[in-house]
Write a protein that holds these residues in place. Structure first.
Motif, PDB file in Angstrom:
ATOM      1  N   GLY A 309       7.081  40.019  -7.644  1.00 29.63           N
ATOM      2  CA  GLY A 309       8.286  39.839  -6.557  1.00 29.63           C
ATOM      3  C   GLY A 309       8.167  38.596  -5.907  1.00 29.63           C
ATOM      4  N   PHE A 310       8.026  37.370  -6.730  1.00 24.57           N
ATOM      5  CA  PHE A 310       7.859  36.320  -6.391  1.00 24.57           C
ATOM      6  C   PHE A 310       8.707  35.256  -7.128  1.00 24.57           C
ATOM      7  CE2 PHE A 310       3.180  37.142  -5.028  1.00 24.57           C
ATOM      8  CZ  PHE A 310       3.472  37.390  -3.783  1.00 24.57           C
ATOM      9  N   THR A 311       9.766  35.746  -7.565  1.00 22.91           N
ATOM     10  CA  THR A 311      10.665  35.079  -8.329  1.00 22.91           C
ATOM     11  C   THR A 311      11.311  33.772  -7.642  1.00 22.91           C
ATOM     12  OG1 THR A 311      11.376  36.764  -9.499  1.00 22.91           O
ATOM     13  CG2 THR A 311      12.821  35.222  -9.957  1.00 22.91           C
ATOM     14  N   ALA A 312      11.633  33.916  -6.420  1.00 22.95           N
ATOM     15  CA  ALA A 312      12.143  32.946  -5.700  1.00 22.95           C
ATOM     16  C   ALA A 312      11.055  31.867  -5.365  1.00 22.95           C
ATOM     17  CB  ALA A 312      12.558  33.543  -4.219  1.00 22.95           C
ATOM     18  N   ALA A 313      10.017  32.165  -5.535  1.00 21.47           N
ATOM     19  CA  ALA A 313       8.913  31.244  -5.158  1.00 21.47           C
ATOM     20  C   ALA A 313       8.528  30.411  -6.503  1.00 21.47           C
ATOM     21  CB  ALA A 313       7.558  31.786  -4.554  1.00 21.47           C
ATOM     22  N   PHE A 314       9.158  30.377  -7.734  1.00 21.72           N
ATOM     23  CA  PHE A 314       8.833  29.874  -8.666  1.00 21.72           C
ATOM     24  C   PHE A 314      10.053  29.733  -9.430  1.00 21.72           C
ATOM     25  CE2 PHE A 314       7.739  29.636 -13.393  1.00 21.72           C
ATOM     26  CZ  PHE A 314       6.655  28.769 -13.210  1.00 21.72           C
ATOM     27  N   ARG A 315      10.732  28.433  -9.228  1.00 19.22           N
ATOM     28  CA  ARG A 315      11.824  28.201  -9.808  1.00 19.22           C
ATOM     29  C   ARG A 315      11.746  26.928 -10.427  1.00 19.22           C
ATOM     30  NH1 ARG A 315      15.853  31.633  -8.242  1.00 19.22           N
ATOM     31  NH2 ARG A 315      15.744  32.659  -6.329  1.00 19.22           N
ATOM     32  N   LYS A 316      11.056  26.980 -11.645  1.00 21.23           N
ATOM     33  CA  LYS A 316      10.837  25.702 -12.292  1.00 21.23           C
ATOM     34  C   LYS A 316      10.238  26.082 -13.781  1.00 21.23           C
ATOM     35  CE  LYS A 316       6.080  24.948 -10.924  1.00 21.23           C
ATOM     36  NZ  LYS A 316       5.647  24.362 -12.268  1.00 21.23           N
ATOM     37  N   ARG A 317      10.128  25.328 -14.584  1.00 24.63           N
ATOM     38  CA  ARG A 317       9.469  25.267 -16.160  1.00 24.63           C
ATOM     39  C   ARG A 317       7.699  25.592 -15.888  1.00 24.63           C
ATOM     40  NH1 ARG A 317       9.958  19.192 -17.904  1.00 24.63           N
ATOM     41  NH2 ARG A 317       8.826  18.078 -16.210  1.00 24.63           N
ATOM     42  N   ALA A 318       7.544  26.057 -16.882  1.00 21.22           N
ATOM     43  CA  ALA A 318       6.014  26.739 -16.918  1.00 21.22           C
ATOM     44  C   ALA A 318       5.157  25.349 -17.271  1.00 21.22           C
ATOM     45  CB  ALA A 318       5.474  27.881 -17.358  1.00 21.22           C
ATOM     46  N   GLY A 319       5.609  24.275 -17.915  1.00 23.08           N
ATOM     47  CA  GLY A 319       4.767  23.307 -18.226  1.00 23.08           C
ATOM     48  C   GLY A 319       5.383  22.218 -19.108  1.00 23.08           C
ATOM     49  N   TYR A 320       4.675  21.063 -19.532  1.00 21.94           N
ATOM     50  CA  TYR A 320       5.561  20.068 -20.084  1.00 21.94           C
ATOM     51  C   TYR A 320       4.322  19.280 -21.071  1.00 21.94           C
ATOM     52  CZ  TYR A 320       3.568  18.392 -15.716  1.00 21.94           C
ATOM     53  OH  TYR A 320       2.648  17.756 -14.763  1.00 21.94           O
ATOM     54  N   SER A 321       4.775  18.464 -21.899  1.00 25.57           N
ATOM     55  CA  SER A 321       4.048  17.837 -22.757  1.00 25.57           C
ATOM     56  C   SER A 321       3.209  16.703 -22.004  1.00 25.57           C
ATOM     57  CB  SER A 321       4.983  17.196 -23.937  1.00 25.57           C
ATOM     58  OG  SER A 321       4.317  16.516 -24.757  1.00 25.57           O
ATOM     59  N   MET A 322       2.106  16.469 -22.470  1.00 23.93           N
ATOM     60  CA  MET A 322       1.146  15.272 -22.019  1.00 23.93           C
ATOM     61  C   MET A 322       1.071  14.193 -23.169  1.00 23.93           C
ATOM     62  SD  MET A 322       0.787  15.922 -18.787  1.00 23.93           S
ATOM     63  CE  MET A 322      -0.510  14.703 -18.083  1.00 23.93           C
ATOM     64  N   GLY A 323       0.580  13.100 -22.699  1.00 22.63           N
ATOM     65  CA  GLY A 323       0.159  12.019 -23.678  1.00 22.63           C
ATOM     66  C   GLY A 323       0.178  10.924 -23.090  1.00 22.63           C
ATOM     67  N   ALA A 324       0.544   9.787 -23.703  1.00 22.39           N
ATOM     68  CA  ALA A 324       0.729   8.438 -23.217  1.00 22.39           C
ATOM     69  C   ALA A 324       1.636   8.250 -22.008  1.00 22.39           C
ATOM     70  CB  ALA A 324       1.096   7.379 -24.252  1.00 22.39           C
ATOM     71  N   ALA A 325       1.352   7.759 -20.949  1.00 19.06           N
ATOM     72  CA  ALA A 325       2.380   7.777 -19.763  1.00 19.06           C
ATOM     73  C   ALA A 325       2.072   6.403 -18.875  1.00 19.06           C
ATOM     74  CB  ALA A 325       1.780   8.916 -18.597  1.00 19.06           C
ATOM     75  N   PHE A 326       3.111   6.013 -18.064  1.00 19.26           N
ATOM     76  CA  PHE A 326       3.294   5.117 -17.591  1.00 19.26           C
ATOM     77  C   PHE A 326       4.079   5.399 -16.103  1.00 19.26           C
ATOM     78  CE2 PHE A 326       2.574   2.848 -21.390  1.00 19.26           C
ATOM     79  CZ  PHE A 326       1.958   1.886 -21.106  1.00 19.26           C
ATOM     80  N   ALA A 327       3.855   4.759 -15.055  1.00 20.75           N
ATOM     81  CA  ALA A 327       4.535   5.106 -13.813  1.00 20.75           C
ATOM     82  C   ALA A 327       5.857   5.070 -13.852  1.00 20.75           C
ATOM     83  CB  ALA A 327       4.282   4.383 -12.724  1.00 20.75           C
ATOM     84  N   PRO A 328       6.894   5.990 -13.778  1.00 22.60           N
ATOM     85  CA  PRO A 328       6.505   6.907 -12.524  1.00 22.60           C
ATOM     86  C   PRO A 328       5.839   8.355 -12.809  1.00 22.60           C
ATOM     87  CG  PRO A 328       9.024   6.968 -12.622  1.00 22.60           C
ATOM     88  CD  PRO A 328       8.320   6.040 -13.865  1.00 22.60           C
ATOM     89  N   ASP A 329       5.992   8.628 -13.995  1.00 20.73           N
ATOM     90  CA  ASP A 329       5.416  10.180 -14.278  1.00 20.73           C
ATOM     91  C   ASP A 329       4.211  10.069 -15.198  1.00 20.73           C
ATOM     92  OD1 ASP A 329       5.402  12.996 -14.682  1.00 20.73           O
ATOM     93  OD2 ASP A 329       7.211  12.633 -16.113  1.00 20.73           O
ATOM     94  N   TRP A 330       3.368  11.254 -14.955  1.00 20.70           N
ATOM     95  CA  TRP A 330       2.063  11.172 -15.716  1.00 20.70           C
ATOM     96  C   TRP A 330       2.301  12.028 -16.984  1.00 20.70           C
ATOM     97  CZ3 TRP A 330      -0.452  13.488 -10.785  1.00 20.70           C
ATOM     98  CH2 TRP A 330       0.055  14.992 -10.953  1.00 20.70           C
ATOM     99  N   GLY A 331       3.567  12.635 -16.855  1.00 22.16           N
ATOM    100  CA  GLY A 331       3.847  13.915 -18.021  1.00 22.16           C
ATOM    101  C   GLY A 331       4.728  13.199 -19.189  1.00 22.16           C
ATOM    102  N   GLU A 332       4.985  14.158 -20.141  1.00 23.43           N
ATOM    103  CA  GLU A 332       5.944  13.665 -21.266  1.00 23.43           C
ATOM    104  C   GLU A 332       7.031  14.756 -21.038  1.00 23.43           C
ATOM    105  OE1 GLU A 332       3.552  11.551 -24.741  1.00 23.43           O
ATOM    106  OE2 GLU A 332       3.521  13.770 -24.704  1.00 23.43           O
ATOM    107  N   GLY A 333       7.529  15.256 -19.945  1.00 21.86           N
ATOM    108  CA  GLY A 333       8.551  16.346 -19.550  1.00 21.86           C
ATOM    109  C   GLY A 333       9.779  16.068 -20.557  1.00 21.86           C
ATOM    110  N   ALA A 334      10.115  14.676 -20.734  1.00 19.07           N
ATOM    111  CA  ALA A 334      11.273  14.419 -21.355  1.00 19.07           C
ATOM    112  C   ALA A 334      11.230  14.489 -22.909  1.00 19.07           C
ATOM    113  CB  ALA A 334      11.688  12.708 -20.903  1.00 19.07           C
ATOM    114  N   ILE A 335       9.917  14.657 -23.435  1.00 13.17           N
ATOM    115  CA  ILE A 335       9.904  14.954 -24.692  1.00 13.17           C
ATOM    116  C   ILE A 335       9.894  16.673 -24.947  1.00 13.17           C
ATOM    117  CG2 ILE A 335       8.249  14.943 -26.679  1.00 13.17           C
ATOM    118  CD1 ILE A 335       7.410  12.298 -25.735  1.00 13.17           C
TER     119      ILE A 335
END
Length: 392
Positions: A309-335
């Motif tokens: 019953g917590f659908t409204a409390a979670f409105r996003k993706r469950a995860g994203y790719s990680m690897g080499a990163a520079f500011a402003p983001d520590w993830g590879e979510g664009a990949i």
């Protein structure tokens, strides 16, 4: 007149994070894509792509830099003159050109491209660090050169990590765990968010972490119910929830970790949310198998959350790719994202951060995460830290 020494030849490649053969293999794979697309060269401007291909890393990427990767032969790097010494220390190849403060880097780039005889140039259209004004100047300076979109060509090769990259990510995960352990131990009534953040960063850096591509997330009480909130001197009080998340770095490769703390006993709703987050993470990890689509872990987590019953409390993706990163983001979510509709099949060597957070917005957030390496048999979490909410 004072004689200015030129960059010593012995410095060349001395700061490279991997040996030349690692980068040559990457260059060969990228050149194969360039040739298949019918381009003469690919222009890279994103700091992650420049780093992945050339080994170049600097805090000075706010100034224009570009890597020209030809379809044949070795690349050429264009950097601000102040960055030349560092570029030569990082790069596995010798051809590094510079532009001087007060001159137009677009003109320097055009001179380089024309000097290489490039007629059809692929350009990253999705790069974060080339403004519309700069792109317009580049296009004007390259008048007569045919431009095509090379966005995503490098990212598709970055998705699966090499053994050396995976080793760096495992080290980064150890630094993150050290930081998280220190942060949890600092959480107590009367301590400030700054105390917690300082302990977290100090421990991660002491363990070995280099510069982080994004600041850690430390928030308490009602502010913990605000996504991506950072520390602001607030003192922890009895009854507060505390939200903690960081990513530590080894040779620019980042691994992230999230945990929750409660000062005292959490309310029943918060505990149910936390229990749901734990089940959702377990379900997502179980769904991570080679060949399964990237949507599968998200949908497995979403089913657990919806059933509670917590659908409204979670409105996003469950995860994203990680690897080499520079500011402003520590993830590879664009990949790669673990989200509905992402059909890319999971493959061994991919790395993901799975932050499962449930929020009562403006009141509290609880959640848990793991950075995992996908192996032939499934997800391998990089942390051994207990996942349940810590009561202080």
């Amino acid at each position: 007149m004072t004689q200015i020494r030129q960059t010593p030849a012995a410095l060349a490649g001395s700061a490279a994070v991997f040996p030349p053969e690692e980068f040559r293999a990457r260059a060969a794979a990228l050149q194969d894509r360039i040739r298949r697309e019918g381009a003469d060269a690919l222009l890279l401007t994103g700091p992650e792509n420049v780093f992945w291909t050339a080994g170049r890393q600097t805090a000075g990427y706010f100034a224009f830099q570009a890597l020209l990767m030809p379809a044949e032969g070795e690349p050429v790097l264009l950097v601000r003159q102040l960055e030349e010494t560092g570029a030569r220390a990082d790069a596995w190849f010798a051809d590094i050109r510079t532009w001087q403060d007060g001159t137009d880097p677009a003109a320097a780039l055009a001179e380089l491209v024309r000097g290489q005889g490039v007629q059809r140039l692929a350009v990253e259209r999705t790069g974060w660090f080339v403004s519309p004004d700069m792109m317009a100047r580049i296009e004007a300076a390259l008048s007569g050169v045919s431009l095509c979109d090379g966005s995503g060509w490098t990212e598709s090769l970055r998705a699966v990590k090499s053994p050396r990259e995976l080793a760096a990510l495992r080290l980064a995960a150890g630094y993150a765990e050290a930081g998280m352990t220190a942060a949890i131990e600092t959480c107590r009534a009367g301590a400030s968010e700054n105390d917690v953040a300082a302990a977290m960063m100090s421990a991660a850096i002491s363990a070995g972490s280099e510069a982080m591509a994004m600041e850690p997330l430390v928030s308490s009480g009602p502010r913990s119910g605000i996504p991506h909130a950072t520390w602001r001197r607030r003192r922890l009080e009895a009854g507060d929830g505390v939200f903690l998340e960081l990513a530590a770095s080894h040779d620019r490769y980042h691994a992230a970790l999230m945990r929750s703390v409660w000062i005292g006993t959490p309310p029943e709703t918060a505990q149910r949310m936390m229990d749901t987050s734990l089940r959702a993470l377990d379900a997502a990890l179980a769904a991570m198998r080679p060949g399964a689509p990237c949507s599968a872990p998200h949908e497995a987590a979403q089913r657990e959350i919806d059933a509670a019953g917590f659908t409204a409390a979670f409105r996003k993706r469950a995860g994203y790719s990680m690897g080499a990163a520079f500011a402003p983001d520590w993830g590879e979510g664009a990949i790669l994202s673990l989200f509905t509709g992402v059909d890319t099949p999971l493959a061994p060597g991919m790395v993901f951060h799975l932050p499962i957070t449930l929020r009562d917005y403006g009141r509290f957030t609880v959640g848990v995460s793991e950075t995992v390496i996908l192996t032939e048999t499934g997800a391998d979490p990089l942390s051994s830290l207990p996942r349940q909410i810590t009561l202080r």
